[in-house]
Design a protein around this motif. Structure first.
Motif, short mmCIF file in Angstrom:
data_model
loop_
_atom_site.label_atom_id
_atom_site.label_comp_id
_atom_site.label_asym_id
_atom_site.label_seq_id
_atom_site.Cartn_x
_atom_site.Cartn_y
_atom_site.Cartn_z
N GLU A 1 0.76 -1.07 0.01
CA GLU A 1 0.17 0.05 0.04
C GLU A 1 0.89 1.15 -0.03
N TYR A 2 0.54 2.28 -0.69
CA TYR A 2 1.00 3.50 -0.77
C TYR A 2 0.18 4.66 -0.52
N VAL A 3 0.81 5.97 -0.45
CA VAL A 3 0.07 7.30 -0.48
C VAL A 3 0.38 7.72 -1.80
N SER A 4 -0.77 8.12 -2.50
CA SER A 4 -1.05 8.78 -3.82
C SER A 4 -0.72 10.27 -3.64
N ASN A 5 -0.04 10.87 -4.59
CA ASN A 5 0.01 12.29 -4.79
C ASN A 5 -1.06 12.83 -5.56
N TYR A 6 -2.24 11.97 -6.12
CA TYR A 6 -3.27 12.45 -6.68
C TYR A 6 -4.26 12.81 -5.91
N TRP A 7 -4.11 14.21 -5.36
CA TRP A 7 -5.05 14.73 -4.45
C TRP A 7 -6.15 15.76 -5.12
N VAL A 8 -5.86 15.88 -6.45
CA VAL A 8 -7.16 16.62 -7.40
C VAL A 8 -7.90 15.68 -7.90
N CYS A 9 -9.12 16.30 -7.83
CA CYS A 9 -10.23 15.19 -8.63
C CYS A 9 -10.60 15.92 -9.99
N GLY B 1 -16.30 16.01 -12.13
CA GLY B 1 -17.19 14.82 -12.26
C GLY B 1 -16.78 13.48 -11.38
N SER B 2 -15.42 13.46 -10.92
CA SER B 2 -14.95 12.60 -10.21
C SER B 2 -14.90 12.80 -8.81
N SER B 3 -14.91 11.86 -7.85
CA SER B 3 -14.81 11.85 -6.52
C SER B 3 -13.70 11.41 -5.98
N LEU B 4 -12.62 10.92 -6.97
CA LEU B 4 -11.35 10.17 -6.79
C LEU B 4 -10.23 11.11 -7.19
N GLY B 5 -8.99 11.10 -6.55
CA GLY B 5 -8.01 11.80 -6.99
C GLY B 5 -7.61 11.19 -8.26
N THR B 6 -7.17 12.05 -9.28
CA THR B 6 -6.84 11.54 -10.59
C THR B 6 -5.49 12.40 -10.95
N LYS B 7 -5.29 13.34 -10.22
CA LYS B 7 -3.91 14.28 -10.61
C LYS B 7 -3.33 15.01 -9.56
N ALA B 8 -2.15 15.47 -9.67
CA ALA B 8 -1.46 16.08 -8.77
C ALA B 8 -1.32 17.53 -8.42
N GLU B 9 -2.24 18.16 -9.25
CA GLU B 9 -2.63 19.57 -9.30
C GLU B 9 -3.77 20.22 -10.00
N PHE B 10 -4.21 21.41 -9.74
CA PHE B 10 -5.42 21.73 -10.45
C PHE B 10 -5.10 22.27 -11.87
N THR B 11 -5.87 21.50 -12.65
CA THR B 11 -5.66 22.12 -14.13
C THR B 11 -6.91 22.73 -14.74
N ALA B 12 -7.93 22.61 -13.95
CA ALA B 12 -9.17 23.36 -14.50
C ALA B 12 -9.93 24.11 -13.42
N ASP B 13 -10.79 25.06 -13.65
CA ASP B 13 -11.63 25.66 -12.55
C ASP B 13 -12.38 24.93 -11.84
N THR B 14 -12.81 23.82 -12.72
CA THR B 14 -13.92 22.94 -11.96
C THR B 14 -13.33 21.85 -11.39
N ASP B 15 -11.84 21.71 -11.30
CA ASP B 15 -11.56 20.65 -10.22
C ASP B 15 -11.71 20.72 -8.98
N THR B 16 -11.83 19.62 -8.20
CA THR B 16 -12.02 19.68 -6.73
C THR B 16 -10.95 19.00 -6.29
N CYS B 17 -11.01 18.71 -4.87
CA CYS B 17 -9.89 17.96 -4.16
C CYS B 17 -10.40 17.10 -3.28
#
Length: 305
Positions: free
Chosen positions: A207-215, A218-234
């Motif tokens: 098991e590991y800690v992911s650095n994908y903290w940005v969703c 439309g996603s509730s799971l982390g998919t990337k490591a930084e904000f790239t769109a105004d509609t991103d959540t975290c």
């Protein structure tokens, strides 16, 4: 519903009495660009601060079978020639066979028929049988750090031993007696390195800690490591992100941030405490009633009869 990046920056700007931007990503306004940079930094700092349950991932993967081929070797030379094909070989593969030094590995792949090792061979032989085993495996996408004591060999049902230090690794490769049961491992050059390199397929997991903290939208799971769109959540709570962003902003502006630091510290403490349920604690614990457990069953395979 979590705040989007734009909603987060607008809310913090409003609370600080600043102009609320209509967009964040791509904005030409210095203040908005600063808010974006601070939000990115805040998220990355929070990833490193705690094992947030929404960032914990399980990684299950397989080792690769060894490759057996032939080649020509010359005493005191590190070059192996006349290999039928080097297409399946990789730098770092460990080689065994006639004349090979212990734990010799591929240093460079020179051509479709030739490789150079990191140590010279001890004898000259034509068309000798050689086995190349893979010791380095890629880490999963979004990997930040491994969680201690979660690394297992699921094939033999053994806990893998590691991570090994540089001193341990040199002992394993240079010591007189270093081979034993269970696999040793280390994180080396951002790869998972196994000792000794396995020649057959095994199932490993950790098991590991992911650095994908940005969703992404439309996603509730982390998919990337930084904000790239105004509609991103975290994945972090809104109150934690707002408190942190206000504190970071005032600190960057060299303004008084004492109150905001206190709010951020409290929000961080509450968020950590509420992130994962804590088991009940007893002042007078009673021993377990299990009759079979790690204390009475060997750690590993049962011997065949």
């Amino acid at each position: 519903m979590s705040y989007t990046l734009l909603e987060l920056v607008d809310q913090v700007s409003g609370e600080l009495g600043l102009v609320q931007p209509t967009s964040v990503i791509g904005s030409a306004t210095n203040q908005t660009q600063q808010f974006l940079a601070l939000a990115q930094r805040l998220g990355k700092d929070l990833v490193r601060d705690f094992e947030w349950q929404r960032l914990v991932q399980a990684y299950i993967w397989q080792t690769q079978a060894a490759i057996t081929t032939t080649g020509n070797i010359t005493a005191n030379s590190s070059v192996i020639t006349a290999i039928p094909s080097t297409a399946a070989l990789q730098v770092g593969n460990v080689v065994t066979g006639t004349g090979q030094a212990p734990f010799a590995e591929i240093l460079t792949i020179d051509s479709s028929t030739q490789v150079t090792l990191n140590m010279p061979v001890t004898t000259s032989t034509a068309s000798v049988s050689l086995t190349f085993a893979k010791q380095d495996y890629p880490l999963p996408a979004g990997y930040d750090r491994m969680i201690s004591d979660t690394n297992w060999d699921r094939t033999d049902h053994w806990r893998n031993l590691g991570t090994k230090s540089s001193q341990d690794w040199q002992f394993l490769q240079g010591g007189i007696i270093s081979i034993g049961p269970r696999e040793r491992y280390r994180i080396y050059n951002q790869k998972f390195r196994i000792f000794q390199a396995l020649t057959t397929v095994y199932n490993f997991s950790f098991e590991y800690v992911s650095n994908y903290w940005v969703c992404a939208t439309g996603s509730s799971l982390g998919t990337k490591a930084e904000f790239t769109a105004d509609t991103d959540t975290c994945i972090f709570p809104d109150d934690l992100m707002m408190a942190g962003l206000k504190f970071y902003f005032l600190k960057a502006k060299k303004l008084d941030f004492g109150v905001e630091l206190g709010e951020f510290t409290r929000a961080l403490s509450y968020s950590k405490a509420q992130d994962v349920p804590v088991s009940s604690m007893s002042l007078a614990p009673i021993g377990m009633n299990q009759l079979v457990g790690p204390w009475s069953v060997q750690d590993g395979n049962w011997p065949t009869v």
